[in-house]
Design a protein around this motif. Structure first.
Motif, PDB file in Angstrom:
ATOM      1  N   UNK A 129       0.704  -1.039  -0.093  1.00  0.00           N
ATOM      2  CA  UNK A 129       0.063   0.033  -0.111  1.00  0.00           C
ATOM      3  C   UNK A 129       0.823   1.166  -0.105  1.00  0.00           C
ATOM      4  N   UNK A 130       1.932   1.193   0.854  1.00  0.00           N
ATOM      5  CA  UNK A 130       2.901   2.385   0.592  1.00  0.00           C
ATOM      6  C   UNK A 130       3.416   2.657  -0.704  1.00  0.00           C
ATOM      7  N   UNK A 131       3.686   1.579  -1.462  1.00  0.00           N
ATOM      8  CA  UNK A 131       4.254   1.624  -2.721  1.00  0.00           C
ATOM      9  C   UNK A 131       3.144   2.232  -3.691  1.00  0.00           C
ATOM     10  N   UNK A 132       1.939   1.824  -3.468  1.00  0.00           N
ATOM     11  CA  UNK A 132       0.790   2.508  -4.139  1.00  0.00           C
ATOM     12  C   UNK A 132       0.578   4.153  -3.786  1.00  0.00           C
ATOM     13  N   UNK A 133       0.717   4.213  -2.756  1.00  0.00           N
ATOM     14  CA  UNK A 133       0.648   5.793  -2.177  1.00  0.00           C
ATOM     15  C   UNK A 133       1.849   6.649  -2.810  1.00  0.00           C
ATOM     16  N   UNK A 134       2.871   6.033  -2.798  1.00  0.00           N
ATOM     17  CA  UNK A 134       4.162   6.585  -3.320  1.00  0.00           C
ATOM     18  C   UNK A 134       4.110   6.931  -4.872  1.00  0.00           C
TER      19      UNK A 134
END
Length: 191
Positions: free
Chosen positions: A173-178
């Motif tokens: 999820x953090x990757x998608x947010x980034x």
């Protein structure tokens, strides 16, 4: 003396759009690296904007997993007994996985400080990778948002909601947010 004054080998905080990096998240028994232990380390490796590998390990700990931690993460004492590995082995495998990549995470200073202190104490090596904090980045590019927690950004970008607060899921999820936040970097001058 606090560790924060002694993390002289810690990498630099960056605000950049990068295509190669490793997203990192940990789960711990406490918010304090002095008395808390790392329960789980997860990471996903991204090359040329594509996820190419992942790392996720539970760690044997010296204490019981508390009720709050189990409720938050779903990690139980039974899981640690069955799947947990020795901390030094996991830390070395993690260091081999991340190599010299830029690390990305949400409120990543927390994760890096825990890992830095643990690697220094248990392996005698430093986690000196530069890093990008999506929390800091979101505050810069989305100042209109009232809150910048990972769940707030997941909602803002209409991403898949997480079921449990587990490290590997949070990396994804953090990757998608980034990826979403980095789109703002093309048109924004940051200081």
């Amino acid at each position: 003396m606090a560790y924060c004054n002694k993390r002289i080998h810690k990498g630099k905080s960056l605000i950049e759009k990068v295509s190669d990096y490793t997203v990192v998240d940990i789960e711990t028994t406490s918010l304090d690296s002095y008395c808390g232990e790392i329960l789980e380390i997860s990471a996903i490796k991204v090359k040329n904007h594509k996820v190419v590998d992942q790392f996720s390990e539970l760690i044997k700990i010296n204490e019981e997993v508390g009720y709050f931690t189990t409720r938050l993460t779903g990690i139980t004492n039974d899981m640690i007994l069955r799947e947990g590995k020795e901390l030094t082995l996991v830390l070395q495998s993690f260091k081999d996985f991340v190599r010299d990549d830029i690390i990305i995470g949400h409120n990543v200073n927390f994760d890096i400080n825990f890992l830095y202190d643990s690697m220094k104490e248990n392996l005698g090596i430093y986690l000196a990778n530069d890093y990008i904090d999506t929390l800091r980045l979101s505050r810069k590019v989305l100042p209109q948002l009232k809150h910048h927690k990972l769940d707030d950004l997941i909602d803002y970008f209409d991403l898949k909601v997480r079921n449990k607060h587990r490290a590997l899921n949070d990396c994804i999820l953090t990757n998608q947010v980034y990826i979403e936040l980095s789109k703002y970097l093309e048109n924004t001058v940051l200081s």
